[in-house]
Write a protein that holds these residues in place. Structure first.
Motif, mmCIF file in Angstrom:
data_model
loop_
_atom_site.group_PDB
_atom_site.id
_atom_site.type_symbol
_atom_site.label_atom_id
_atom_site.label_comp_id
_atom_site.label_asym_id
_atom_site.label_seq_id
_atom_site.Cartn_x
_atom_site.Cartn_y
_atom_site.Cartn_z
ATOM 1 N N GLY A 184 -83.983 23.626 -6.235
ATOM 2 C CA GLY A 184 -84.116 24.492 -8.073
ATOM 3 C C GLY A 184 -85.464 23.874 -8.541
ATOM 4 N N ILE A 185 -85.731 22.330 -7.723
ATOM 5 C CA ILE A 185 -86.795 21.381 -9.001
ATOM 6 C C ILE A 185 -88.491 22.604 -8.240
ATOM 7 N N ALA A 186 -87.727 22.710 -6.731
ATOM 8 C CA ALA A 186 -89.642 22.718 -5.911
ATOM 9 C C ALA A 186 -89.416 24.577 -5.976
ATOM 10 N N ALA A 187 -88.689 25.354 -6.479
ATOM 11 C CA ALA A 187 -88.872 26.925 -7.260
ATOM 12 C C ALA A 187 -90.002 26.680 -8.570
ATOM 13 N N ALA A 188 -89.265 25.970 -9.339
ATOM 14 C CA ALA A 188 -90.422 25.962 -9.986
ATOM 15 C C ALA A 188 -91.103 25.389 -10.439
ATOM 16 N N ALA A 189 -91.403 24.644 -9.967
ATOM 17 C CA ALA A 189 -92.551 22.947 -9.895
ATOM 18 C C ALA A 189 -93.542 23.658 -9.128
ATOM 19 N N LYS A 190 -93.405 24.366 -7.844
ATOM 20 C CA LYS A 190 -94.445 25.359 -7.078
ATOM 21 C C LYS A 190 -95.371 26.008 -7.218
ATOM 22 N N GLU A 191 -94.380 26.790 -8.702
ATOM 23 C CA GLU A 191 -95.056 28.120 -8.527
ATOM 24 C C GLU A 191 -96.286 27.512 -10.044
ATOM 25 N N LEU A 192 -95.670 26.352 -10.346
ATOM 26 C CA LEU A 192 -95.999 25.599 -11.780
ATOM 27 C C LEU A 192 -97.326 25.439 -11.651
ATOM 28 N N ARG A 193 -96.843 24.688 -9.945
ATOM 29 C CA ARG A 193 -98.267 23.452 -9.959
ATOM 30 C C ARG A 193 -98.430 23.397 -8.177
ATOM 31 N N PRO A 194 -98.554 24.287 -7.500
ATOM 32 C CA PRO A 194 -98.237 24.134 -5.822
ATOM 33 C C PRO A 194 -99.556 23.707 -5.550
ATOM 34 N N ASP A 195 -99.853 22.577 -6.143
ATOM 35 C CA ASP A 195 -100.024 21.228 -5.760
ATOM 36 C C ASP A 195 -99.719 20.256 -5.663
#
Length: 404
Positions: A184-195
């Motif tokens: 869940g953390i990766a799904a949200a964070a990576k879309e907001l901040r790919p880096d």
């Protein structure tokens, strides 16, 4: 391939959870060796862990017909409490299967939140099998601890809070069991901040993800052994595995000693009561398994710990950090010999907690006694200094659980 959870799904979960979950604090670590590390304190969440996020999201989406049949869950404690609280809040009956050895405070808390608790089996996987059977027999809806899109989306709301509280976050480190939290953390964070860098941490004695990722599919562990019961999961979930495989940068493992030291540090320096699973992310930073640059967040995922276990872990953590020394030495069997040993330890600043003195060990020579010492020290360097002084004085010395 399972459709991945998206940022839109996580934002929808955040809207559903408004007024239900706490926006937990993001606190800087007080350990001087972890400059730039912040702690996302989900141990201060309702029901004592992040689990209420996913549990409430899943239960709230049930139909009226499903609600009438009730819900069932399986957990070592945190998911159990999350489901019980979510169900009671929504007026739904809940039944929870827990391992027979589940900590008593977690069992009592789950009952306190309104669930019927059934104990049995040795692991969460055993409890999950029983929950599946119960669901098939009664029509209750199984609320899986990690293997459902709504669960993953609910857990992902943590990432939205982190990036709002610390927008410049470069790395998020979190514990991994079945994978719902990190997915869940990766799904949200990576879309907001790919880096942004996402790192998962498993207990070495219950690390299903490394082999599963190498195989390209979830692989079940044959056995598990860890104090971190909250992440002792034998097989990754299918839904989170797809996300972890695509979006998570690295999975590392930590030892039981690492976890004990982290738990002690969180208690002593940050004044946080944390369970072993909740301390694993911090443990990986404390032992340098996760190199980092820039602001880094460790998710402290839960704080539901049995006080008796906490007592044992504090002792274990003190020993692991060199602040509690247990050693055995041999000395001459004559008046004043033991006093000389104790005086030497005292001269080097060691505080003796207890002494066990015996003559009957068959490994001893004639005229020789064995002495077990427990000594409080100021840390590993001080412990090494005391051991060196005893050896320099001519004593044959062994140290429990150490290479000193």
């Amino acid at each position: 391939m399972t459709e991945l959870v998206t940022l839109e799904d996580v934002r929808a979960a955040a809207a559903a959870l408004t007024g239900v979950v706490r926006r937990t604090p993001l606190e800087p670590s007080r350990d001087p060796s972890l400059d730039g590390v912040h702690l996302k304190c989900e141990n201060l969440q309702r029901a004592g862990s992040f689990k209420i996020r996913g549990a409430y999201m899943r239960v709230s989406r049930l139909t009226d017909a499903e609600r009438a049949q009730g819900v069932v869950a399986a957990s070592a404690g945190n998911h159990a409490q999350g489901v019980a609280l979510a169900a009671t809040t929504l007026g739904i009956h809940s039944t929870v299967f827990m391992p027979a050895a589940a900590p008593l405070p977690k069992v009592a808390a789950t009952k306190g939140y309104g669930a019927d608790v059934i104990l049995g089996g040795a692991t969460v996987d055993d409890a999950l099998e029983a929950a599946h059977r119960f669901a098939a027999e009664t029509g209750a809806t199984l609320i899986h601890p990690f293997d459902h899109r709504d669960i993953v989306a609910g857990q992902g709301t943590i990432a939205l809070e982190i990036l709002d509280q610390l927008p410049e976050t470069a790395t998020i480190v979190t514990a991994v069991g079945g994978g719902g939290l990190i997915a869940g953390i990766a799904a949200a964070a990576k879309e907001l901040r790919p880096d942004i860098r996402i790192v998962g941490v498993q207990a070495a004695g219950a690390a299903a993800y490394p082999d599963s990722l190498a195989a390209g599919k979830p692989v079940r562990l044959e056995k598990m052994n860890t104090i971190a019961d909250g992440i002792a999961v034998g097989r990754p979930g299918d839904v989170p595995f797809e996300i972890v495989d695509h979006l998570v940068d690295e999975i590392v493992t930590v030892t039981e000693e690492d976890i004990s030291r982290a738990l002690l540090s969180l208690l002593e320096r940050n004044k946080l009561v944390v369970e072993p699973a909740g301390a694993t992310a911090y443990a990986a930073l404390l032992n340098y398994s996760v190199p980092y640059t820039g602001p880094t967040v460790a998710v402290i995922s839960g704080g539901n710990i049995d006080p008796l276990l906490l007592m044992r872990l504090i002792g274990h953590g003190l020993a692991a950090s060199g602040r509690f020394l247990r050693c055995n030495l041999r000395c001459p069997d004559r008046p004043g010999a033991l006093a000389s040993v104790l005086q030497l330890v005292g001269a080097y600043g060691g505080n003796i907690v207890d002494v066990f003195h015996q003559r009957s060990d068959p490994r001893l020579s004639i005229g020789e006694v064995s002495v077990d010492l427990s000594i409080e020290t100021r840390g590993s360097e001080h412990a090494t200094e005391i051991v060196a002084a005893l050896r320099d004085a001519g004593y044959f010395l062994t140290v429990a659980g150490s290479s000193i």
